[in-house]
Structures are given as C-alpha cells and as structure tokens.
Design a protein around this motif. Structure first.
Motif, mmCIF file in Angstrom:
data_model
loop_
_atom_site.group_PDB
_atom_site.id
_atom_site.type_symbol
_atom_site.label_atom_id
_atom_site.label_comp_id
_atom_site.label_asym_id
_atom_site.label_seq_id
_atom_site.Cartn_x
_atom_site.Cartn_y
_atom_site.Cartn_z
ATOM 1 N N SER A 206 48.342 33.342 -22.543
ATOM 2 C CA SER A 206 49.475 34.250 -22.644
ATOM 3 C C SER A 206 49.799 34.784 -21.258
ATOM 4 C CB SER A 206 49.173 35.385 -23.612
ATOM 5 O OG SER A 206 48.083 36.126 -23.129
ATOM 6 N N VAL A 207 51.033 35.237 -21.108
ATOM 7 C CA VAL A 207 51.433 35.726 -19.795
ATOM 8 C C VAL A 207 50.810 37.095 -19.544
ATOM 9 C CG1 VAL A 207 53.541 34.362 -19.756
ATOM 10 C CG2 VAL A 207 53.606 36.700 -20.649
ATOM 11 N N VAL A 255 53.973 31.236 -17.287
ATOM 12 C CA VAL A 255 53.917 31.266 -15.824
ATOM 13 C C VAL A 255 52.904 32.301 -15.340
ATOM 14 C CG1 VAL A 255 55.281 31.649 -13.740
ATOM 15 C CG2 VAL A 255 56.309 30.499 -15.710
ATOM 16 N N ASP A 256 52.085 31.899 -14.365
ATOM 17 C CA ASP A 256 51.135 32.823 -13.744
ATOM 18 C C ASP A 256 51.897 33.647 -12.705
ATOM 19 O OD1 ASP A 256 49.020 34.135 -12.558
ATOM 20 O OD2 ASP A 256 48.500 32.430 -11.275
ATOM 21 N N VAL A 257 52.101 34.922 -13.030
ATOM 22 C CA VAL A 257 52.943 35.772 -12.192
ATOM 23 C C VAL A 257 52.337 35.989 -10.800
ATOM 24 C CG1 VAL A 257 51.972 37.916 -13.130
ATOM 25 C CG2 VAL A 257 54.265 37.936 -12.140
ATOM 26 N N ASP A 258 51.008 35.926 -10.689
ATOM 27 C CA ASP A 258 50.367 36.178 -9.394
ATOM 28 C C ASP A 258 50.580 35.040 -8.403
ATOM 29 O OD1 ASP A 258 49.424 38.689 -10.136
ATOM 30 O OD2 ASP A 258 47.751 37.767 -11.225
ATOM 31 N N SER A 259 50.744 33.834 -8.913
ATOM 32 C CA SER A 259 50.986 32.732 -7.965
ATOM 33 C C SER A 259 52.459 32.312 -7.968
ATOM 34 C CB SER A 259 50.088 31.535 -8.319
ATOM 35 O OG SER A 259 50.334 31.125 -9.642
ATOM 36 N N TRP A 260 53.250 32.948 -8.829
ATOM 37 C CA TRP A 260 54.692 32.632 -8.904
ATOM 38 C C TRP A 260 55.394 33.003 -7.604
ATOM 39 C CZ3 TRP A 260 59.068 35.748 -8.463
ATOM 40 C CH2 TRP A 260 60.294 35.192 -8.894
ATOM 41 N N THR A 261 56.339 32.180 -7.197
ATOM 42 C CA THR A 261 57.169 32.539 -6.036
ATOM 43 C C THR A 261 58.624 32.194 -6.340
ATOM 44 O OG1 THR A 261 56.782 30.382 -5.030
ATOM 45 C CG2 THR A 261 55.396 32.209 -4.242
ATOM 46 N N LEU A 262 59.498 32.866 -5.617
ATOM 47 C CA LEU A 262 60.918 32.538 -5.663
ATOM 48 C C LEU A 262 61.295 32.028 -4.280
ATOM 49 C CD1 LEU A 262 63.692 32.540 -7.060
ATOM 50 C CD2 LEU A 262 64.043 34.819 -6.140
ATOM 51 N N HIS A 367 61.653 34.108 -23.174
ATOM 52 C CA HIS A 367 62.911 34.480 -22.522
ATOM 53 C C HIS A 367 62.828 34.415 -21.008
ATOM 54 C CE1 HIS A 367 64.925 35.183 -26.258
ATOM 55 N NE2 HIS A 367 63.962 35.995 -26.658
ATOM 56 N N GLY A 368 61.802 33.711 -20.490
ATOM 57 C CA GLY A 368 61.839 33.367 -19.062
ATOM 58 C C GLY A 368 60.886 34.072 -18.134
ATOM 59 N N PHE A 369 59.819 34.694 -18.656
ATOM 60 C CA PHE A 369 58.851 35.381 -17.802
ATOM 61 C C PHE A 369 58.441 34.498 -16.627
ATOM 62 C CE2 PHE A 369 54.526 36.419 -16.513
ATOM 63 C CZ PHE A 369 54.590 37.795 -16.334
ATOM 64 N N PRO A 370 58.310 35.017 -15.398
ATOM 65 C CA PRO A 370 58.471 36.428 -15.046
ATOM 66 C C PRO A 370 59.882 36.800 -14.571
ATOM 67 C CG PRO A 370 57.498 35.276 -13.196
ATOM 68 C CD PRO A 370 57.729 34.241 -14.273
ATOM 69 N N ALA A 371 60.746 35.801 -14.329
ATOM 70 C CA ALA A 371 62.069 36.140 -13.798
ATOM 71 C C ALA A 371 63.090 35.105 -14.243
ATOM 72 C CB ALA A 371 62.037 36.204 -12.274
ATOM 73 N N THR A 385 69.252 30.882 -15.998
ATOM 74 C CA THR A 385 68.012 30.124 -15.796
ATOM 75 C C THR A 385 66.754 30.935 -16.100
ATOM 76 O OG1 THR A 385 69.235 29.230 -13.959
ATOM 77 C CG2 THR A 385 66.916 28.542 -14.179
ATOM 78 N N LYS A 386 65.991 30.454 -17.060
ATOM 79 C CA LYS A 386 64.721 31.106 -17.392
ATOM 80 C C LYS A 386 63.618 30.500 -16.537
ATOM 81 C CE LYS A 386 65.218 30.245 -22.000
ATOM 82 N NZ LYS A 386 64.959 30.449 -23.455
ATOM 83 N N TRP A 387 62.505 31.215 -16.397
ATOM 84 C CA TRP A 387 61.347 30.748 -15.608
ATOM 85 C C TRP A 387 61.807 30.303 -14.219
ATOM 86 C CZ3 TRP A 387 62.394 27.947 -20.345
ATOM 87 C CH2 TRP A 387 61.866 28.563 -21.468
#
Ligand SMILES: Nc1nc2c(c(=O)[nH]1)N[C@H]1C(S)=C(S)[C@@H](COP(=O)(O)O)O[C@H]1N2
Ligand SMILES: [Mo]
Length: 524
Positions: A206-207, A255-262, A367-371, A385-387
């Motif tokens: 889970s997220v 999605v793993d929010v800690d390693s997520w990048t934009l 619904h697209g966690f985290p952004a 755009t989700k995820w």
C-alpha cells in the motif's frame, strides 16, 4: 478418456504456469503477471472503435471481461497443447514456451518495464512445461493401464500392453487413473495456493501515509448542497470512494513516494528533477474542480467533483523556463503512459495544477498517488495524468501522447451537459409533489441556466444549487406535480455566455459525447 486427460493436462499446465507467474509477479511487479501483461498489451493494441465499443458495452467491467477473455483463450490454446503432447511432446512443450514467451515479451515491452519483469513469465514457462510433461506421463500411464484391461480403445497405445496378465490389470488401471487424478488435484491445489499468495502479496502493498502541508491559497468552505433538500441528487462534492476511475491500468501503480521524482525537461532553459518533499514545499493552492471523462455518455457517471490540493503547473514550468515555442505539455506516468495538454490552455490563467491531495486527504493509489495533473475544463485524457513523473515541453509535431496517437482529439474542452439524477430512468414514482433534479456542468465557462422539458411542454427554468465557481458543476431541481401516466423528461444546460449545450447526438470519440438526456418514468 485419454483425450480428456490430455486436454486437462494442457489446461492444468497453463493454470500452474499462470499461478506461478502470478506468485513471482506479486513479489516483483504485479503488472508483469502473465495474464495481466498480455491483457495490458491487448489494451494498447486494441483499435479505438473496438475499445469504445467495449467501454460502451461493458462499462467499468471492461477490464474484468478483457482479463477473462485472455484467460479463456490461453486455456483453450493450452488444451490444444495437451492434445498435441500425446504424440508430439516437443511440439507441445514448444507451444507452452511460445505462449509464456509472448507473456514475457509483453511484460518487457511495457513502456516502463525493467529487465526483471520477465521473471514471472519464465516462472510460468518452467511451471507450465514441468506440469505438462508430468501430467501427460500420468495420463499415458492411466491410459496404458486401461488399455491393458481392454477398457479403452487403443489409438496409439502400445498393443503389446495387451500382454499384461489380466489379474494385474484391474489394479494397474486403478493405480493409473488414481495417479492422474491425484496429480491433477495436486497441481490444482498448488496453483490455487500460488495464485492466492501472489494476489495477497500484491494487494498487501500500500502507498505510504503522508502528511500534506496546508494550502497557501485555500478554497472557500463548500456551501451546503441541494442533496440535503432533494433526495436523489448527486452530492455537491463526490466522496473519493464514489469518484469514477478511468485508466488503462490492469494493476494500480503503488508508487514509493520517497523515491518518486518529478522530472521537467524538453524545450526548457533548465531541465530539473524534484522530489516529493520539494514539490509539496512549493506554494499550494486548493480548488474545487469537476472532472469528466471523454468516454462519458450523455447522462453517464464518468464525472466527479472534488477539492484538489496542489501546485500550480505554471509555477513548476516557470522554474524550468520555457525555451523556443513548445505548444504541448507532454506528461508521463510512472508506467510510461502519456497525456498531452495544450500549453496555451495550461497558461491561460486557469488553475491547472499538479495535485497531491483530493478531498482533504492524500491522493489514493487509484487516483494517482503521489501526484497527478488536473486541468480544469479539459477532459481527463488530455489533462489529468495520474501517477505523474515527468513533464516534457514539446510540440504536437514532434511528439504525441497515448490517446492522440489513437486519433482522439488533441484539445478537448469538456462539453456543456446536464444529467437527471432523479427520478431514475424507467422508474415508477408516486403521483403528487415531487422533484426532478440533477447536476449540470460547463467547466471553465460556468453553468448559466438549466431547463427541463416534460413531455411536449415548454422548456422550464430550474432552480440552481450553490455556485462553486465556473470549474465546478451546478446542482439543479424543478418541483413537479406528477400526474399519473408515462412521462418523458429532458434536460438542457446553457453556459454563462448563453451558449446552450449541443443537442445533436455525438459519440464520445473523438472529442466527447453530446445530445440531450431524456428519461422516461411511470407515475402511478
Ligand atoms: N497514468 C494515467 N493517467 C490517467 C489515465 C490513464 O489511463 N493513465 N486516464 C485519464 C483519463 S481518460 C481520465 S478521465 C482521468 C480519470 O481520473 P480518475 O480515475 O482519478 O477519475 O485520468 C486520466 N489520467
Ligand atoms: Mo477519460
């Protein structure tokens, strides 16, 4: 009997392979599970008209039906492999290798695949081949024993086995049959365990729970909606649990929010990458926005209204600085899915944002966690755009997104429309004082009026619910003294500029449905 056992051997080989693959995928990457990988590839390869037909016919069940079809086709092919195995084991094995190889290729060809994503298919291959060889051997033994007893016609069974002393053959036949049944049951049991294990493992992920910062620019408190006065009207804000979900994903990305990048790149002065902490430290806006899917039919449910918390998209783009003359924001999701949004729309002052919160909570995984992107006034397929993981400034001439490659519209403003929530279509209601009510939307233009027509009467103005801004839907209702009989109720919305909704019928493809909703009710 022999044929049945052989076909069953093939089917069980497929079941074992699919289950083994699902188990391995549960640990590695749920979307690389063989049936899911093939299903996703089928989704991507399906021509637009067929996809539209499937959405229109099956609605939100379309994914379950697709996966069921992939499964059924696989099992039928596997049964054929089982029948082949009788005389041509290498060919049958080759068949299983080919099927699982296709699943492996499908997994590897997903846009965001990693090399390890082939492992579930390899596990499926190994389990499938081993099961086939073993069960076919048991099936042969069962048949040989039966032939020895003279129970089964010999098609290719060794005639010599007729020499077996009759006294032994009954036991032999019993052992042979029991051997196959035991093997089949064993394979079934292990497969169920593996499949359930894979499913539990994938579902257990889970997220992460995060704490969202407060908005610098808050939305006004939401007024009390008409749903408190007129039962049956959609609530002014759609609860997240009731919010429609539309995407191409058979497996929801966690999605793993800690390693997520934009990442922001393309036609920019300074490309950069930011973390979730950096993104959420930017000034946040909070907005009430109604989203709509282009696949929504007239009167349909692919629409939802929520409060979104996020960073202005232009704030992020300005940080990179635009270079040259891009006309498109191409956004990419973690699974490689892409959406293109006209840059002109993003920069015309509307509240296009990178949302990190929905209805006071972090985005849910569905619904697209985290952004995710939210573009008021545009259908979701060109602005939501989700995820989200990348924004590329580019041109429509140079690059196209998933749906634009499939001939859907490039710029797709949401069409003005109205929906009757109550009374329900084809329902029977009591004669007397009642209300006709629903919602209407004209995102970014605003709803000016909503009118209702009963039978061949005149268009009557309805009472509108609270105004939550031009990007939000508007509830409406009309008190009605319902007389017994069959009645036709139609509704139409007009935007604030006086532009009435399009009355000509149009299908969702390529730029959204249009037409007037008409509901028939019986008053008794
Ligand atoms: N990554 C990704 N984002 C996506 C999609 C998708 O398939 N993948 N579908 C889009 C479509 S068609 C719509 S209508 C909205 C739906 O958003 P929701 O599921 O949160 O309601 O998401 C959009 N964003
Ligand atoms: Mo959509």
């Amino acid at each position: 009997m022999m044929r049945l056992r052989l076909a069953l051997s093939g089917i069980l080989a497929a079941v074992a392979g699919i289950a083994a693959g699902h188990l391995v995928a549960g640990f590695l990457a749920p979307a690389s599970s063989p049936v899911l990988a093939i299903g996703s590839t089928v989704i991507d390869l399906t021509p637009t008209p067929v996809k539209e037909w499937a959405i229109a016919t099956f609605g939100t069940n379309d994914k379950a039906i697709l996966q069921g079809s992939v499964l059924v086709v696989t099992l039928v092919l596997a049964a054929v492999a089982g029948l082949l195995a009788r005389r041509r084991m290498p060919l049958a094995v080759g068949f299983i290798v080919l099927l699982t190889g296709l699943a492996g290729a499908a997994a590897l060809l997903r846009p965001a695949a990693r090399p390890l994503d082939v492992l579930p298919a390899l596990a499926a291959m190994a389990a499938g081949v081993a099961t086939l060889v073993w069960l076919v051997r048991l099936a042969r033994r069962a048949s040989d024993a039966a032939v020895a007893k003279g129970d089964e016609a010999t098609v290719d069974g060794p005639r010599g086995s007729k020499m077996t002393p009759a006294a032994d053959s009954a036991t032999q036949r019993g052992t042979g049959r029991r051997g196959f049944i035991g093997g089949a049951l064993g394979v079934t049991a292990l497969s169920v365990l593996a499949a359930v294990g894979g499913q539990l493992r994938a579902g257990a992920e889970s997220v992460k729970k995060i704490v969202l910062p407060a908005a610098a620019d808050k939305a006004k408190p939401l007024p009390t909606g008409l749903e408190t006065q007129v039962s049956g009207i959609s609530p002014l804000r759609t609860p997240t649990s009731k919010f429609y979900r539309v995407d191409t994903n058979l497996v929801v990305p966690k999605v793993d929010v800690d390693s997520w990048t934009l990442e922001v790149d393309g036609m920019v002065e300074k490309p950069f990458t930011m973390t979730f902490a950096e993104l959420s430290a930017m000034p946040l806006i909070e907005r009430d926005i109604t989203m709509t899917c282009v696949s929504n039919e007239v009167g349909g449910g692919y629409i939802g209204a929520a409060r979104w918390l996020g960073v202005r998209l232009t704030d992020v783009l300005d940080r990179a600085g635009i270079k040259g003359s891009p006309d498109q924001v191409l956004s990419t999701a973690v699974d490689g899915f892409t959406i293109s949004t006209p840059l002109g729309v993003v920069r015309d002052g509307r509240d296009a944002m990178i949302a990190i919160g929905m209805n006071g909570a972090q985005l849910s995984d569905t619904h697209g966690f985290p952004a995710r992107l939210i573009t008021p006034g545009l259908y979701g397929f060109v602005g939501a755009t989700k995820w989200l993981t990348k924004l590329t400034l580019t041109t429509y001439a140079a690059d196209q997104a998933y749906w634009t490659k499939r001939q859907w519209a490039t710029d797709a403003p949401i069409k003005t429309s109205a929906r009757i929530d109550t009374p329900a279509p084809l329902s029977t209601i009591k004669a007397g004082t009642t209300a006709i009510g629903g919602v209407a939307w004209a995102q970014h233009r605003g709803v000016g009026k909503v009118e209702v027509k009963i039978d061949d009467g005149p268009w009557q103005a309805t009472k509108l619910g609270p105004d939550v801004g031009v990007d939000y839907w508007r509830q409406w209702y009309l008190p009605w003294d319902a007389k017994p009989g069959l009645h036709r109720i139609s509704v139409r919305a007009t935007d604030l500029k006086g532009q009435a909704q399009i009355t000509e019928r149009a299908t969702p493809f390529p730029s959204g449905s249009s037409g007037i909703q008409e509901v028939v009710v019986t008053v008794a």
